[in-house]
Design a protein around this motif. Structure first.
Motif, mmCIF file in Angstrom:
data_model
loop_
_atom_site.group_PDB
_atom_site.id
_atom_site.type_symbol
_atom_site.label_atom_id
_atom_site.label_comp_id
_atom_site.label_asym_id
_atom_site.label_seq_id
_atom_site.Cartn_x
_atom_site.Cartn_y
_atom_site.Cartn_z
ATOM 1 N N TRP A 7 0.815 -1.217 0.000
ATOM 2 C CA TRP A 7 0.000 0.000 0.000
ATOM 3 C C TRP A 7 0.846 1.263 0.000
ATOM 4 N N LYS A 11 -2.222 2.931 -3.784
ATOM 5 C CA LYS A 11 -3.161 3.421 -2.782
ATOM 6 C C LYS A 11 -4.298 2.411 -2.604
ATOM 7 N N THR A 13 -7.344 3.001 -2.154
ATOM 8 C CA THR A 13 -8.538 3.453 -2.890
ATOM 9 C C THR A 13 -8.480 3.047 -4.351
#
Length: 59
Positions: A7, A11, A13
């Protein structure tokens, strides 16, 4: 978590929707392949279990 540093590159997201989307696509492809390459699944999905039981010969 063993792979926690991923991560720092991707990202969450972006990575999580890509991961879940790819799993969903693979599930769809597997189900589509099973439906198009077998004869008994379509009959089973249409509720024709008697025809399936007669066509399957045990023993």
């Amino acid at each position: 978590m063993n792979q926690g540093r991923i991560w720092t590159v991707v990202k969450p997201t972006v990575g999580l929707p890509l991961l879940l989307g790819s799993v969903a696509v693979m599930v769809f492809l597997v189900h589509f392949a099973v439906l198009t390459h077998t004869t008994w699944v379509a009959k089973f999905m249409n509720g024709k279990t008697a025809a399936i039981e007669n066509s399957v010969k045990l023993g």
